[in-house]
Design a protein around this motif. Sequence first.
Motif, mmCIF file in Angstrom:
data_model
loop_
_atom_site.group_PDB
_atom_site.id
_atom_site.type_symbol
_atom_site.label_atom_id
_atom_site.label_comp_id
_atom_site.label_asym_id
_atom_site.label_seq_id
_atom_site.Cartn_x
_atom_site.Cartn_y
_atom_site.Cartn_z
ATOM 1 N N GLY A 190 -2.651 14.006 9.148
ATOM 2 C CA GLY A 190 -1.425 13.702 8.820
ATOM 3 C C GLY A 190 -1.262 14.653 7.811
ATOM 4 O O GLY A 190 -1.580 16.085 8.603
ATOM 5 N N ARG A 218 -3.412 10.627 3.314
ATOM 6 C CA ARG A 218 -2.172 10.754 2.398
ATOM 7 C C ARG A 218 -1.302 9.383 3.291
ATOM 8 O O ARG A 218 -0.853 10.454 3.866
ATOM 9 N N ARG A 219 -0.885 8.826 2.430
ATOM 10 C CA ARG A 219 0.406 8.088 3.203
ATOM 11 C C ARG A 219 1.627 8.139 2.525
ATOM 12 O O ARG A 219 1.752 8.802 0.719
ATOM 13 N N HIS A 254 0.442 6.717 8.847
ATOM 14 C CA HIS A 254 1.198 7.896 7.778
ATOM 15 C C HIS A 254 1.548 7.255 6.778
ATOM 16 O O HIS A 254 2.370 7.454 5.992
ATOM 17 N N LEU A 255 2.224 5.766 6.685
ATOM 18 C CA LEU A 255 3.538 5.220 5.922
ATOM 19 C C LEU A 255 2.871 4.225 4.964
ATOM 20 O O LEU A 255 1.656 2.981 5.515
ATOM 21 N N HIS A 256 2.859 3.812 3.540
ATOM 22 C CA HIS A 256 2.891 2.264 3.106
ATOM 23 C C HIS A 256 3.498 1.676 3.913
ATOM 24 O O HIS A 256 4.131 1.648 4.517
#
Length: 237
Positions: free
Chosen positions: A138, A146-147, A182-184
């Motif tokens: 990340g 974390r996103r 790593h994206l919402h």
Amino acid sequence: MGVRFEELAWRETPIGLISLRRRRDPQLDVQVYEVKLDDEFLMSSLFPVAEIELARLGLAPLSGQGLDVVVGGLGLGYTARTALSDERVGSLLVVEAIEDVIDWHRRELLPFAAGLAADPRTRFVRADFFAAVADGSGFDPREPGRRFHAVLLDVDHSPRNVLHPSHASFYTPDGLRRLAAHLHPDGVFALWSDDPPDSDFEVALSEVFRTARAHVVPFANPLTGGRSANTVYVAQR
């Protein structure tokens, strides 16, 4: 007559000699800032339009406030500075592999990017963007896993013309899936490219993201007196 050319900073790196220089263009009567890797030009303050549009187009599909944004590749700072001009952005993590490039901004060598380093929303991370995706670690060393709402990337010339062979796997469906992790949900990945839209890369994006579009960004080219164009890809989960 004033100084026509000045080397502001330079450093040998694993991918070559990177340098920042400033010159006075006598025809246009403007100061021009340029980044070179060995003898190859990476970016110029004469052509900021697509770097600016990378942030605008990349953030446009998102809604809500307090957006957490990653910029991969700092360069002259146009993308990061434009992202900060969006009041919805709550945090900006800039991932840059070369410490000297970060230092250019901390020293405010680039007047058009003034305020970027001092903005309380900005944090610089010295890291290899592509390695961070490939190994799953990340982008935020303080918060593993974390996103983010958006990742805006401007490092390679294009998905086919990369600065280092290790970057190539990122542009495959498997590499893009690792990035998407790593994206919402509904998060956006946006990419700058110096080449025209690449149908193979668009197919790869469509395998991973719910929507994907290549935007052609034209701009005036003061060196040729004509027009040129870059591409900005925008894909949303």
